[in-house]
Every structure is written in C-alpha cells, then in structure tokens.
Design a protein around this motif. Structure first.
Motif, short mmCIF file in Angstrom:
data_model
loop_
_atom_site.label_atom_id
_atom_site.label_comp_id
_atom_site.label_asym_id
_atom_site.label_seq_id
_atom_site.Cartn_x
_atom_site.Cartn_y
_atom_site.Cartn_z
N SER A 1 -17.07 -23.82 -3.15
CA SER A 1 -16.45 -24.98 -3.79
C SER A 1 -16.17 -26.05 -2.73
CB SER A 1 -15.16 -24.58 -4.50
OG SER A 1 -14.33 -23.86 -3.63
N LEU A 2 -16.23 -25.64 -1.46
CA LEU A 2 -16.05 -26.57 -0.36
C LEU A 2 -16.76 -26.04 0.89
CD1 LEU A 2 -13.03 -28.51 0.89
CD2 LEU A 2 -13.83 -26.69 2.37
N ALA A 3 -17.44 -26.93 1.59
CA ALA A 3 -18.01 -26.57 2.89
C ALA A 3 -17.79 -27.79 3.79
CB ALA A 3 -19.50 -26.24 2.80
N GLU A 4 -17.18 -27.56 4.94
CA GLU A 4 -16.70 -28.70 5.73
C GLU A 4 -16.85 -28.44 7.22
OE1 GLU A 4 -12.67 -30.60 4.62
OE2 GLU A 4 -12.24 -29.41 6.41
N ILE A 5 -17.22 -29.49 7.94
CA ILE A 5 -17.20 -29.44 9.41
C ILE A 5 -16.33 -30.59 9.89
CG2 ILE A 5 -18.56 -29.52 11.54
CD1 ILE A 5 -21.04 -28.73 9.87
N ASN A 6 -15.20 -30.27 10.48
CA ASN A 6 -14.31 -31.30 11.00
C ASN A 6 -13.55 -30.78 12.22
OD1 ASN A 6 -12.95 -33.76 11.16
ND2 ASN A 6 -11.18 -32.88 10.12
N PHE B 1 -20.93 -35.18 -1.26
CA PHE B 1 -20.76 -35.27 0.18
C PHE B 1 -19.70 -36.30 0.51
CE2 PHE B 1 -24.78 -33.12 0.89
CZ PHE B 1 -24.57 -32.54 2.14
N MET B 2 -18.90 -36.00 1.51
CA MET B 2 -18.00 -37.00 2.07
C MET B 2 -18.23 -36.98 3.57
SD MET B 2 -14.54 -36.47 -0.09
CE MET B 2 -14.50 -34.75 0.28
N VAL B 3 -18.51 -38.14 4.14
CA VAL B 3 -18.73 -38.20 5.58
C VAL B 3 -17.96 -39.37 6.16
CG1 VAL B 3 -21.07 -37.23 5.30
CG2 VAL B 3 -20.78 -39.70 5.63
N SER B 4 -17.53 -39.21 7.40
CA SER B 4 -16.82 -40.31 8.06
C SER B 4 -17.03 -40.23 9.56
CB SER B 4 -15.33 -40.24 7.75
OG SER B 4 -14.65 -41.28 8.43
N ALA B 5 -17.22 -41.40 10.15
CA ALA B 5 -17.33 -41.44 11.61
C ALA B 5 -15.96 -41.28 12.24
CB ALA B 5 -17.96 -42.76 12.04
N ALA B 6 -14.90 -41.40 11.42
CA ALA B 6 -13.53 -41.26 11.94
C ALA B 6 -13.01 -39.86 11.66
CB ALA B 6 -12.62 -42.33 11.31
N GLU C 1 -15.79 -37.57 17.42
CA GLU C 1 -15.53 -36.61 16.35
C GLU C 1 -15.81 -37.24 15.00
OE1 GLU C 1 -11.93 -34.20 16.58
OE2 GLU C 1 -11.58 -34.84 18.62
N ALA C 2 -16.72 -36.64 14.24
CA ALA C 2 -17.01 -37.10 12.88
C ALA C 2 -16.56 -36.05 11.88
CB ALA C 2 -18.51 -37.35 12.73
N TYR C 3 -16.55 -36.46 10.62
CA TYR C 3 -16.19 -35.52 9.54
C TYR C 3 -17.36 -35.43 8.57
CZ TYR C 3 -14.21 -33.73 5.24
OH TYR C 3 -13.99 -32.97 4.12
N VAL C 4 -17.75 -34.21 8.19
CA VAL C 4 -18.70 -34.05 7.08
C VAL C 4 -18.21 -32.92 6.19
CG1 VAL C 4 -20.68 -34.89 8.42
CG2 VAL C 4 -20.30 -32.45 8.26
N LEU D 1 -26.61 -31.94 7.88
CA LEU D 1 -26.18 -32.18 6.49
C LEU D 1 -27.03 -31.37 5.51
CD1 LEU D 1 -25.54 -36.02 6.77
CD2 LEU D 1 -23.80 -34.27 6.35
N SER D 2 -28.34 -31.30 5.77
CA SER D 2 -29.21 -30.50 4.90
C SER D 2 -28.88 -29.02 5.01
CB SER D 2 -30.68 -30.69 5.28
OG SER D 2 -31.00 -32.05 5.17
N GLN D 3 -28.60 -28.58 6.24
CA GLN D 3 -28.24 -27.17 6.44
C GLN D 3 -26.91 -26.85 5.77
OE1 GLN D 3 -28.62 -27.80 10.62
NE2 GLN D 3 -30.45 -26.52 10.83
N LEU D 4 -25.97 -27.78 5.89
CA LEU D 4 -24.66 -27.56 5.27
C LEU D 4 -24.79 -27.52 3.75
CD1 LEU D 4 -21.62 -27.26 6.02
CD2 LEU D 4 -21.39 -29.71 5.58
#
Ligand code: GDP
Ligand code: MN
Length: 384
Positions: free
Chosen positions: A186-191, A115-120, A99-102, A173-176
C-alpha cells in the motif's frame, strides 16, 4: 503489515536498487563487529515501525567500531513514539550531496498507484508537503499499463537536472514500482534517495507497507513479521482472530460485529464517554475469543469500565455468557487476582434466556437495552 527498513532494503536489492550494505545488530557488541568488518564510517539506525527516527535520535553516524558500539548501546532500548528499539541496522555510511524523496501510495480517490517525488527530500518532507506542496510532484499510474519509461523519465527530471542522475533515478522509479506491485504494497518509499558526491544515486532509507489482505499470497513477506516490534495488544488480538483498534478513552468495549462495534462507539461518545478501543469478537462466539478480548482490554491501564454489547444472531448469547464467566474465572486465578473493573452487559437475541441464566449464576446481570447499558457503563467509569 509493516516491515523494517532493513527488510525493505533487502527487497530493494533483489530488484536492483542501489543500497548501502548493512547488517542487523541487536547488541552493541555485534554493532562493533559489523563496523569493524566494514572498516568505514557506519550509520547506526533504530529498526522500529515508525518514521522520524532521525529526529528522535535513532539514527547516528559512527566513525569507529567503538563509536558504533556506543551509538548502538544508546539506541537499543530507546523508546521511539511508544515503540522499544530491539534491533539496529548498521549500514555503511554514504556521503550525501543531495536528498530526494520518492514514494508510491495506493490512492483511494484515483483508485491508482500514485507516485510522489520531490527534490526536497530528507527528514523534513512532511513540512515540505504542508508548507510548499508545489515541491511535491504527483503522477497516477494506470495499473493496466504500468509505469511507462517516459513517465519514469519525466518524474526523474523533476528530481535532477543532470541527465546521468535522472537516468539512474528513472531506473529506480521503475524498480520501485515493481516492488510496489509485486509485494501487494500500500506504500513503498525511499526517503532520502541520496546522491553521493561522485554522482551515484542510492536508497539510504526504505519503507514498505503491505496490504494485510494480500498476505495469504505473500508468504515471504508474511514471514518477515516481527512480533516484538508490534504493540502486544494488537498481536494478541490478531492471533485470537479479533479485530481490534486501540483508542484513547477509558471504556473498554467488547462487541460482536463491526457495524455494531461502530454503533456502540458512537453511542458511548453520544452519552459523553470515550471508548478505549474498537473490538469485534466476530460472528462466532468461541469463549476463547471472549477471554482474549478481556485480557487485551484489562491490560490497558486507562480502562475504567467494560461494556459488552452482544446482539445474538449467529453469535449465541449463551456462548458469550460462558466466555465471560470463563474469562472472569481465569483472570481471578491469575497473578493480579479477581477483576475489579465494573462490567456492564447488554445481551439480546439467540439463546438470550440461557445466556442470562449463566450470567445470573455468577451474579452478573445483563440488560437488553443498548442505551441503558451505555449510560450505565459511563456512570460506573466515572465512579472508578
Ligand atoms: P528517518 O528519520 O526515520 O526517516 O531515518 P533515515 O534513514 O531517513 O535517516 C534520517 C537522516 O539521517 C537522513 O535524512 C540523512 O540525512 C541522515 N543519514 C542517514 N543515513 C546516512 C548516511 O549514510 N550518511 C549520512 N551522512 N547521513 C545519513
Ligand atoms: Mn527516512
């Protein structure tokens, strides 16, 4: 404005992001039907405008249609952080290898989408941000150039070592980013952004917040508004054209003008009271707005006293006075009978004398001194 996960995912699908298929159920029977149609393990997910549903018990796997029925029956009607669950998303479950966070937010400091991304990724992302912030990688995007392919790849390699997965993530990431820009978000997130054991990368959760000021040109998104999912006081306020923010105190405030509303809250606090709300009835003083304001404030059981603070400029004191009188009359005629809460009114400015006369007729007295009014309302709230 917030939209639901299922609506965010519908948006993602239009931009080509891989999303497990799903459908909305507002009854357990419908949940069972959808699960039977899919014929796979499903995940039953509460659709409410708050995060942390998983931890609150609002996300459950179900391996049979009957289990989907059971899980939906438990989740529908559940209270999650003050919001009642009225809909569930029944989605085909995926096997999770990672599970990653973008996410992208509009960052005020850099005045750019960041952008904020995390492998955790996953349900503990807040904890990761707090305790191991170095695990979250940030990138500010030049809004004129947009997200460059090399930037998307660099971010993607922060998430995955494997080239195939990194390529999939770079595309996502480009699509997001396009979702974010084209929705005026103001926010778009996949987690979580999930990797399945076969190496495919999926958006298993989705969140999009839209800038209210852009809704005039985002009619498709504006139409997604779910009034049932929003706090009723805020819906009433918006429909009446009032700016309203609920707070935790016990003094209901009705004020004209945002600046005066802030000053009023400051003064309430200065004299040791706690405002129950920020409420700006705006520059005009349509009596209907006053009525709506009174309805909103009196529906908050915490409120012990009401303060009107009106400085008549464009707003006319006689209009506000009429609004107060009308509101009291309507409340008295309503099912709960006459208002028992004490009211303190400060009124000064345009048509002040006429305003006072109207109030005097129903035995209400208005002061022209703001400090005096605030101290009196605090004293009254303590007797009540
Ligand atoms: P949130 O808690 O409101 O963010 O809801 P999420 O949709 O992110 O779900 C919370 C957690 O439930 C995820 O981090 C996953 O661990 C788990 N989960 C959600 N969907 C699935 C699924 O399809 N399969 C599996 N195995 N777990 C899932
Ligand atoms: Mn999530």
């Amino acid at each position: 404005m917030n939209i639901h996960e299922y609506q965010a995912k519908e948006t993602f699908v239009r931009y080509g992001i891989l999303v497990p298929r799903g459908a909305v159920a507002s009854t357990p029977e419908r949940a069972r039907e959808i699960a039977a149609e899919y014929g796979t393990t499903v995940v039953v997910k509460a659709q409410v405008h708050v995060g942390g549903r998983g931890k609150a018990g609002g996300v459950k796997l179900a391996s049979t249609p009957d289990e989907a029925f059971e899980k939906a029956r438990n989740i529908l009607g559940m209270d999650i952080k003050g919001l009642t669950v009225r809909q569930t998303l029944i989605a085909e479950a995926v096997d999770i290898a990672h599970e990653a966070y973008v996410g992208i937010i509009l960052d005020r400091a850099s005045k750019r989408p960041v952008f904020m991304v995390s492998a955790a990724g996953g349900i503990d992302i807040e904890e990761v941000a707090r305790e191991t912030p170095e695990k979250i990688h940030k990138l500010a995007v030049d809004p004129f150039l947009g997200l460059q392919p090399y930037q998307a790849r660099a971010l993607a390699y922060r998430l995955y070592d494997h080239a195939d997965q990194a390529n999939q993530a770079a595309k996502i990431l480009s699509q997001l980013y396009r979702v974010f820009v084209e929705s005026d978000a103001s926010l778009a997130e996949i987690n979580p952004l999930v990797t399945t054991p076969d190496g495919k990368v999926w958006a298993v959760d989705g969140k999009i917040n839209i800038d209210d000021n852009a809704l005039y040109r985002q009619s498709a998104i504006a139409a997604m508004r779910d009034l049932d999912a929003e706090a009723s006081a805020e819906v009433t306020a918006r429909e009446a054209g009032l700016s309203f923010v609920k707070l935790e105190g016990d003094i209901g405030c009705v004020v004209n003008g945002a600046g005066l509303a802030m000053a009023t809250m400051d003064l309430v606090k200065y004299y040791g009271g706690q405002p129950a709300n920020f409420l700006d009835i705006g520059g005009s003083s349509n009596p209907d707005k006053v009525v709506a304001a009174m309805n909103i404030i009196t529906s908050d059981p915490k409120v012990k006293a009401i303060l009107f603070n009106i400085f008549g400029g464009i707003t006319r004191c006689d209009d506000v006075a009429n609004g107060i009188v009308t509101a009291l009359k309507r409340i008295a005629e309503g099912s709960n009978g006459p208002l028992t809460l004490p009211i303190v009114i400060r009124l000064t400015g345009t048509n002040e004398a006429e305003g006072r006369r109207i109030l005097n007729e129903v035995n209400l007295v208005a002061t022209d001194d703001m400090s005096d009014a605030v101290q009196r309302v605090i004293a009254l709230s303590r007797q009540n």
